[in-house]
Design an enzyme around this catalytic site. Structure first.
Site: not given
Length: 378
Positions: A52, A146, A149, A315
């Site tokens: 990340d 990422v 995760t 997102d």
């Protein structure tokens, strides 16, 4: 990409997502093969890894190098505060090492790299540069280094997501899916054998692709990830992707998140039943759900957040645009367009998010939401 309005931005974005995917593949392999302690919990109990932070640092440095660090606005998920703490020295060291190893591959992807290895302070500065809150004016890059995760640390699906927002509208979307099957149809095999895609047989999937789109073109594209030391002209391997033509809910494949913490599987189940969806849900980590819709591997994605949870723009931004340009429809559960102009959150969201391969299915799902709402409690 030459004829596109944002051709330079898209070219750099696609290349840097390829580079970030390569970084993630190495880190994920290391996490799976060892009992690594380089995974931490954030204040909201979600996970953050060396990948990340490393991806955010690399993407931040590359974008700043190409578009000017003084002028660029980057909205991203991670901050550097926890990485700067004394008890995170081991993690910081791993991040710096991973970042510099990644930059050694940048020329293979047609990207610039630092003249000398970045030092810890420079890596932290690059991560910290991604602190914009977006908004309705100007250009803002939006990054989820990422996405998914939990899937990443389990050796399953995850994505690297990069989008560009201009004056509140998503104009570019790039989605790197390092574990996503390249050949269409393999996701169906995965669905029939392991509905939550958690079997850990990623090496059997012929995996790894990057999808991208520009707003208003009506086209979306997919490239395979570069493997090994090969330096290929990826444009020769680029192919268009398009949503499925299935309109019958009984034949549609339906995606939803794996995690239960921030989504209501029970309400999704009720909506699916009301809409006539007959197949079991395909539970997938990350924005790979959007990739599945865009490429025609699935027809419906629903997410209904639990009370108090607010969806974040990183997102969804890249995946939403790719689905739309591939011919799909994405709205909130009330049928309204998603609003990316209000900062880091999707403000004013009506109950949840619905992505479909076309208007016919979308209208049926929205109608089913209204039919199911009064008898349900999220």
């Amino acid at each position: 990409m030459e004829d596109m309005e944002f051709s330079k931005e898209l070219d750099v974005a696609v290349k840097v997502v390829h580079l970030a995917c390569s970084l993630c593949q190495r880190v994920q392999s290391s996490l799976i093969s060892s009992n690594s302690d380089q995974v931490k919990s954030k204040d909201d109990d979600s996970l953050v890894t060396v990948a990340d932070y490393s991806v955010q640092a690399v993407v931040s440095w590359i974008l700043s190098e190409y578009f000017g660090s003084q002028n660029i606005s980057i909205v991203a998920e991670e901050d550097s505060q926890s990485l700067s703490k004394s008890d995170s020295s081991g993690l910081l060291e791993a991040v710096v090492k991973t970042v510099n190893e990644c930059f050694s591959e940048a020329p293979k992807h047609g990207l610039k790299c630092p003249v000398s290895p970045l030092k810890p302070a420079q890596v932290i500065q690059a991560i910290s540069h991604c602190s914009s809150s977006g908004g309705h004016k100007g250009k803002h890059w939006v990054l989820d280094p990422v996405d998914g995760t939990l899937g990443f640390v389990r050796g399953n699906q995850y994505a690297v997501a990069l989008a560009l927002i201009e004056d509140g509208k998503v104009v570019l979307g790039v989605l790197g899916c390092p574990n996503y099957p390249v050949r269409k149809g393999l996701i169906d095999h995965q669905h029939s054998s392991t509905p939550d895609m958690s079997s850990g047989i990623a090496d059997m999937w012929e995996k790894g692709c990057v999808m991208y789109a520009e707003r208003g073109t009506g086209k979306a594209w997919m490239q395979p990830l570069l493997q090994g030391e090969l330096k290929l002209d990826l444009m020769k391997f680029t192919r268009p992707i398009r949503v499925s033509s299935i309109k019958d809910p009984a034949l549609a494949t339906f995606c939803e998140p794996v995690e239960r913490a921030n989504t209501s599987h029970s309400f999704s189940e009720g909506v699916a039943h009301s809409a006539g969806l007959r197949r079991k849900p395909l539970r997938v980590y990350s924005m790979v759900k959007y990739a599945a819709i865009a490429r025609g591997d699935a027809e419906v994605y629903m997410k209904f957040a639990r009370a108090g949870y607010k969806e974040k723009i990183w997102d969804h931004a890249a995946g939403v645009l790719i689905v739309q340009e591939a011919g799909g429809v994405v709205t909130d559960a009330g049928g309204r367009p998603l609003d990316f102009s209000k900062g880091i959150y999707l403000e004013g969201l009506d109950r949840g998010i619905i992505a479909c391969s076309g208007a016919v299915l979308h209208d049926k799902i929205v109608a089913a939401v209204y039919a199911s709402w009064e008898s349900s409690v999220l």
